[in-house]
Design a protein around this motif. Structure first.
Motif, mmCIF file in Angstrom:
data_model
loop_
_atom_site.group_PDB
_atom_site.id
_atom_site.type_symbol
_atom_site.label_atom_id
_atom_site.label_comp_id
_atom_site.label_asym_id
_atom_site.label_seq_id
_atom_site.Cartn_x
_atom_site.Cartn_y
_atom_site.Cartn_z
ATOM 1 N N LYS A 107 -5.340 10.543 -8.782
ATOM 2 C CA LYS A 107 -4.175 9.796 -8.302
ATOM 3 C C LYS A 107 -3.819 10.215 -6.871
ATOM 4 O O LYS A 107 -3.448 9.383 -6.049
ATOM 5 C CB LYS A 107 -2.983 9.990 -9.229
ATOM 6 C CG LYS A 107 -3.126 9.257 -10.560
ATOM 7 C CD LYS A 107 -1.906 9.453 -11.437
ATOM 8 C CE LYS A 107 -2.058 8.730 -12.751
ATOM 9 N NZ LYS A 107 -1.784 7.302 -12.649
ATOM 10 N N LEU A 156 1.745 6.560 -6.965
ATOM 11 C CA LEU A 156 0.629 7.428 -7.354
ATOM 12 C C LEU A 156 0.941 8.892 -7.057
ATOM 13 O O LEU A 156 0.646 9.775 -7.868
ATOM 14 C CB LEU A 156 -0.643 7.010 -6.618
ATOM 15 C CG LEU A 156 -1.279 5.703 -7.073
ATOM 16 C CD1 LEU A 156 -2.337 5.243 -6.068
ATOM 17 C CD2 LEU A 156 -1.889 5.868 -8.457
ATOM 18 N N ARG A 159 -5.981 11.389 -4.657
ATOM 19 C CA ARG A 159 -7.027 10.812 -3.799
ATOM 20 C C ARG A 159 -6.721 9.340 -3.498
ATOM 21 O O ARG A 159 -6.829 8.892 -2.358
ATOM 22 C CB ARG A 159 -8.398 10.907 -4.462
ATOM 23 C CG ARG A 159 -9.051 12.234 -4.382
ATOM 24 C CD ARG A 159 -10.510 12.113 -4.864
ATOM 25 N NE ARG A 159 -11.030 13.356 -5.351
ATOM 26 C CZ ARG A 159 -11.456 14.347 -4.596
ATOM 27 N NH1 ARG A 159 -11.385 14.238 -3.295
ATOM 28 N NH2 ARG A 159 -11.935 15.444 -5.126
ATOM 29 N N ALA A 160 -6.357 8.601 -4.537
ATOM 30 C CA ALA A 160 -6.048 7.176 -4.359
ATOM 31 C C ALA A 160 -4.830 6.996 -3.463
ATOM 32 O O ALA A 160 -4.807 6.106 -2.611
ATOM 33 C CB ALA A 160 -5.827 6.514 -5.717
ATOM 34 N N SER A 161 -3.829 7.835 -3.631
ATOM 35 C CA SER A 161 -2.638 7.779 -2.786
ATOM 36 C C SER A 161 -3.009 8.028 -1.332
ATOM 37 O O SER A 161 -2.549 7.325 -0.423
ATOM 38 C CB SER A 161 -1.605 8.810 -3.255
ATOM 39 O OG SER A 161 -0.498 8.828 -2.390
ATOM 40 N N LYS A 167 0.830 -1.209 0.000
ATOM 41 C CA LYS A 167 0.000 0.000 0.000
ATOM 42 C C LYS A 167 0.861 1.255 0.000
ATOM 43 O O LYS A 167 0.605 2.190 -0.751
ATOM 44 C CB LYS A 167 -0.934 0.015 1.207
ATOM 45 C CG LYS A 167 -2.117 -0.889 1.081
ATOM 46 C CD LYS A 167 -3.044 -0.698 2.262
ATOM 47 C CE LYS A 167 -4.282 -1.536 2.109
ATOM 48 N NZ LYS A 167 -5.220 -1.305 3.218
ATOM 49 N N GLU A 185 -5.904 7.519 0.104
ATOM 50 C CA GLU A 185 -6.664 6.385 0.631
ATOM 51 C C GLU A 185 -5.733 5.241 1.031
ATOM 52 O O GLU A 185 -5.969 4.576 2.035
ATOM 53 C CB GLU A 185 -7.681 5.901 -0.402
ATOM 54 C CG GLU A 185 -8.858 6.837 -0.564
ATOM 55 C CD GLU A 185 -9.801 6.414 -1.673
ATOM 56 O OE1 GLU A 185 -9.739 5.242 -2.113
ATOM 57 O OE2 GLU A 185 -10.607 7.260 -2.108
#
Length: 180
Positions: free
Chosen positions: A56, A37, A58-60, A30, A62
């Motif tokens: 990207k 990202l 936002r995903a990082s 993770k 999370e």
């Protein structure tokens, strides 16, 4: 025979413990994914490709939450004109820094949020008559009853408000985009 079984069990446990100790030195998947990202997003932001960069970030966030990611997400969203989302990212970054007792970061994030605050658009959803089982949505997401009638920051642009209740005709409205 019994001693041999115990020694095999002991060797297995030792191998397992050694593997766990070795993996403790390796970053988690993770964290590694979040870092990739984040770096990709920063490169995209440098090229002013915010529509690609923001998701990207936002995903990082999370995968591996961090102040720097939130700060950059705020910058990215601000460049997209999403003032309420950027404001929220800066506020969250300030809260994160406050918990870590990083006063300089708290002040920096609060300053950025403060700069956006006068430009925030707000939307209030008023329900004149509540029906049993009524569900109210804004842009497809449920709006909690406690929020009804409260002016909350929203990103500029059109918004869809819907209401439905068992045995009632559904209602839908699209807000007009305001140019400021």
């Amino acid at each position: 025979m019994r001693a041999r079984g115990n020694s095999l069990l002991g060797l297995s446990l030792a191998a397992l413990l050694a593997a766990q100790a070795a993996s403790a030195d390796v970053p988690s998947d993770k964290a590694a994914q979040a870092e990739v990202l984040f770096k990709d997003a920063r490169a995209l932001m440098a090229d002013a490709r915010y529509d690609e960069a923001c998701p990207k970030l936002r995903a990082s966030q999370e995968l591996d939450p961090g102040y720097g990611t939130l700060w950059n997400l705020g910058e990215c969203l601000s460049k997209q004109g999403k003032t309420a989302s950027a404001w929220a990212a800066y506020r969250e970054a300030a809260d994160m820094a406050r918990k870590a007792e990083q006063v300089d970061r708290v002040e920096k994030a609060e300053r950025k949020a403060g700069e956006l605050e006068p430009r925030l658009e707000k939307l209030s959803i008023s329900v004149a008559v509540e029906a049993p089982g009524m569900v109210v949505k804004r842009d497809g997401l449920g709006v909690a009853r406690a929020i009804w009638g409260t002016a909350l920051p929203v990103d500029p642009g059109k918004h869809v408000i819907e209401a439905s209740a068992p045995g009632k005709k559904p209602w839908k409205s699209r807000s007009e985009e305001r140019r400021v």
